[in-house]
Design a protein around this motif. Sequence first.
Motif, PDB file in Angstrom:
ATOM      1  N   UNK A  40     -56.375  13.697  44.627  1.00 45.58           N
ATOM      2  CA  UNK A  40     -55.142  14.465  44.470  1.00 45.58           C
ATOM      3  C   UNK A  40     -55.177  15.694  45.373  1.00 45.58           C
ATOM      4  N   UNK A  41     -56.290  16.439  45.283  1.00 45.61           N
ATOM      5  CA  UNK A  41     -56.432  17.629  46.133  1.00 45.61           C
ATOM      6  C   UNK A  41     -57.895  17.810  46.473  1.00 45.61           C
ATOM      7  N   UNK A  42     -58.106  18.531  47.574  1.00 44.70           N
ATOM      8  CA  UNK A  42     -59.468  18.981  47.891  1.00 44.70           C
ATOM      9  C   UNK A  42     -59.369  20.433  48.322  1.00 44.70           C
ATOM     10  N   UNK A  43     -60.248  21.258  47.792  1.00 42.10           N
ATOM     11  CA  UNK A  43     -60.255  22.665  48.194  1.00 42.10           C
ATOM     12  C   UNK A  43     -61.702  23.134  48.226  1.00 42.10           C
ATOM     13  N   UNK A  44     -61.921  24.349  48.716  1.00 46.11           N
ATOM     14  CA  UNK A  44     -63.285  24.867  48.716  1.00 46.11           C
ATOM     15  C   UNK A  44     -63.598  25.631  49.981  1.00 46.11           C
ATOM     16  N   UNK A  45     -64.887  25.845  50.224  1.00 45.32           N
ATOM     17  CA  UNK A  45     -65.326  26.575  51.421  1.00 45.32           C
ATOM     18  C   UNK A  45     -66.566  25.879  51.964  1.00 45.32           C
ATOM     19  N   UNK A  71     -57.020  14.898  35.879  1.00 48.66           N
ATOM     20  CA  UNK A  71     -57.937  14.578  36.968  1.00 48.66           C
ATOM     21  C   UNK A  71     -59.360  14.888  36.522  1.00 48.66           C
ATOM     22  N   UNK A  72     -60.318  14.279  37.209  1.00 43.69           N
ATOM     23  CA  UNK A  72     -61.693  14.719  36.998  1.00 43.69           C
ATOM     24  C   UNK A  72     -62.087  15.524  38.238  1.00 43.69           C
ATOM     25  N   UNK A  73     -62.802  16.598  38.004  1.00 43.81           N
ATOM     26  CA  UNK A  73     -63.217  17.439  39.135  1.00 43.81           C
ATOM     27  C   UNK A  73     -64.555  16.983  39.672  1.00 43.81           C
ATOM     28  N   UNK A  74     -64.594  16.759  40.983  1.00 46.30           N
ATOM     29  CA  UNK A  74     -65.846  16.392  41.653  1.00 46.30           C
ATOM     30  C   UNK A  74     -66.327  17.630  42.411  1.00 46.30           C
ATOM     31  N   UNK A  75     -67.546  17.990  42.172  1.00 45.88           N
ATOM     32  CA  UNK A  75     -68.100  19.149  42.871  1.00 45.88           C
ATOM     33  C   UNK A  75     -69.031  18.637  43.980  1.00 45.88           C
ATOM     34  N   UNK A  76     -68.784  19.103  45.192  1.00 45.82           N
ATOM     35  CA  UNK A  76     -69.510  18.583  46.352  1.00 45.82           C
ATOM     36  C   UNK A  76     -70.223  19.731  47.066  1.00 45.82           C
ATOM     37  N   UNK A  77     -71.490  19.527  47.354  1.00 48.87           N
ATOM     38  CA  UNK A  77     -72.200  20.472  48.225  1.00 48.87           C
ATOM     39  C   UNK A  77     -72.074  19.938  49.658  1.00 48.87           C
ATOM     40  N   UNK A  78     -71.288  20.624  50.496  1.00 43.34           N
ATOM     41  CA  UNK A  78     -70.989  20.078  51.830  1.00 43.34           C
ATOM     42  C   UNK A  78     -72.242  19.827  52.662  1.00 43.34           C
ATOM     43  N   UNK A  79     -73.320  20.531  52.377  1.00 41.35           N
ATOM     44  CA  UNK A  79     -74.550  20.330  53.156  1.00 41.35           C
ATOM     45  C   UNK A  79     -75.219  18.991  52.880  1.00 41.35           C
ATOM     46  N   UNK A  80     -74.818  18.337  51.754  1.00 44.24           N
ATOM     47  CA  UNK A  80     -75.435  17.051  51.401  1.00 44.24           C
ATOM     48  C   UNK A  80     -74.733  15.855  52.026  1.00 44.24           C
ATOM     49  N   UNK A 116     -60.158  16.912  43.229  1.00 41.12           N
ATOM     50  CA  UNK A 116     -59.517  16.452  41.990  1.00 41.12           C
ATOM     51  C   UNK A 116     -59.220  14.973  42.169  1.00 41.12           C
ATOM     52  N   UNK A 117     -59.846  14.151  41.334  1.00 37.99           N
ATOM     53  CA  UNK A 117     -59.728  12.698  41.467  1.00 37.99           C
ATOM     54  C   UNK A 117     -58.950  12.139  40.280  1.00 37.99           C
ATOM     55  N   UNK A 118     -58.049  11.205  40.562  1.00 44.73           N
ATOM     56  CA  UNK A 118     -57.236  10.617  39.487  1.00 44.73           C
ATOM     57  C   UNK A 118     -57.215   9.105  39.657  1.00 44.73           C
ATOM     58  N   UNK A 119     -57.364   8.368  38.549  1.00 44.75           N
ATOM     59  CA  UNK A 119     -57.313   6.900  38.654  1.00 44.75           C
ATOM     60  C   UNK A 119     -56.164   6.308  37.845  1.00 44.75           C
TER      61      UNK A 119
END
Length: 465
Positions: A29-34, A50-59, A41-44
Amino acid sequence: MAFTGRVTIAQILRSTEVDVAVTVKGWVRTKRGNKNVAFIALNDGSTINNIQIVVNPNDFPEELLKNITTGACLRVEGMLVQSVGSGQPVEVQAREIEIYGKADPESYPLQKKGHTLEFLRDIAYLRPRTNTFGAVLRIRHAMAYAIHKYFNDRGFYYFHTPLITASDCEGAGAMFEVTTLDMKNPPRTEDGAIDYSQDFFGKPCNLTVSGQLEGELGALALSQIYTFGPTFRAENSNTPRHLAEFWMIEPEMAFYELEDDMNLAEDFIKYLVQYALDNCADDLAFLEKMYDKELTERLRFVVENDFVRLDYTDGIEILQKSGEKFEFPCDWGCDLQSEHERYLVEKHFKKPVILINYPKEIKAFYMKQNEDGKTVRAMDVLFPKIGEIIGGSEREADFDKLNARVEELGMSKESLWWYLDTRRWGSAPHSGFGLGFERLLLFVTGMSNIRDVIPFPRTPKNAEF
Ligand code: 4AD
Ligand code: MG
């Protein structure tokens, strides 16, 4: 217990378990961050949430993150943990992300910003992915389920009536013809008419406008039946309340008189509205916030109050004494327009109204004739914002009276002989009604255009998708 097999976001959000491995699949649905953290925000579609997915961009590779845009479809594996942020109880810390399908931001029409309902109608093939249509379609499903449950719990049988028929139930003539004849060069009889004996069914046929006539055959054998299927009307009505293809629920009951019919209709609608309140809370809350601030209040009001029951003749008197300027003025004998129905419901009584005993001229041939010779035992249930939501009646059970009415109206006995026969052998008092499924959904969702409560609306000049 960890989650196994395919798990929906609705199931995960309902669970109380945390610190377990999960796999979620859905559309972004959306992606935000730094550069230190990203939130997706993921929706099925299993829930409005939505469920929130937390991502560490370095990974993750930059290329992969770049392609996680609104509309893209993902599989995410990670840990389900208590959310540190507010706004959601749990979130998923991503360990592995697979992009099933990208959605180029340059071309994908459903970007983050809100879209008008008009725009979404033009892309009806994509609109189920929006919050609004997700909510509407889940409520649509819940109502369909509740309808079957209501009747099943009360000993009614689901009776399947044909979609292709040779009769015009409502006598309104607004039918789509079904033919395999060559339209450019149809076979002709000697007097130049189209020779339907050479057509697929050997006679003129059409898509049904109602399953009622066959439904009556079911009721006169199984006592209580209901139909629930598509019906078709070729009326050129471009209104927010008419579809050329709509779904109708038609219960038909032996040994029911008009009063019983009204009681069932009122109980049925109240049950369905209560079912929505009990089972569709998240979706209703969303629609209330976005479109209709009084939605749940209106739904509760219908459940909690008795419907007004009123003679057509008294209704006309109220309209005439109202001092209201109607676009179509109304005298005894006129068919009520939506403006009249809504005046009675919204302004005069401020409650749903069941209007009964209509003039026979404006109602269908099969309705039971009253002793006055002028009116029939019809009932229409009129609702706020909608107007007519249900049309029904007690049926004429007397062969002579029904036969005389068919003749009077010049209807074709050739296509109705079997229907008339029901009054020759074992006729019984019986009644029924038809609830327009999309009209019900208009009421329950608070949407204001019928094109927005069915996935693929069919209206004049519109049969896309
Ligand atoms: O009042 P109607 O025409 O009644 C019948 O068809 C009867 N055979 C029903 C019966 O007694 N078994 O249609 C019933 C309901 C209406 O009250 C309305 O809710 C809905 O069907 N309806 C439509 N909904 C959407 N688009 C249309 N064009 C509709 N026409 C009727
Ligand atoms: Mg009607």
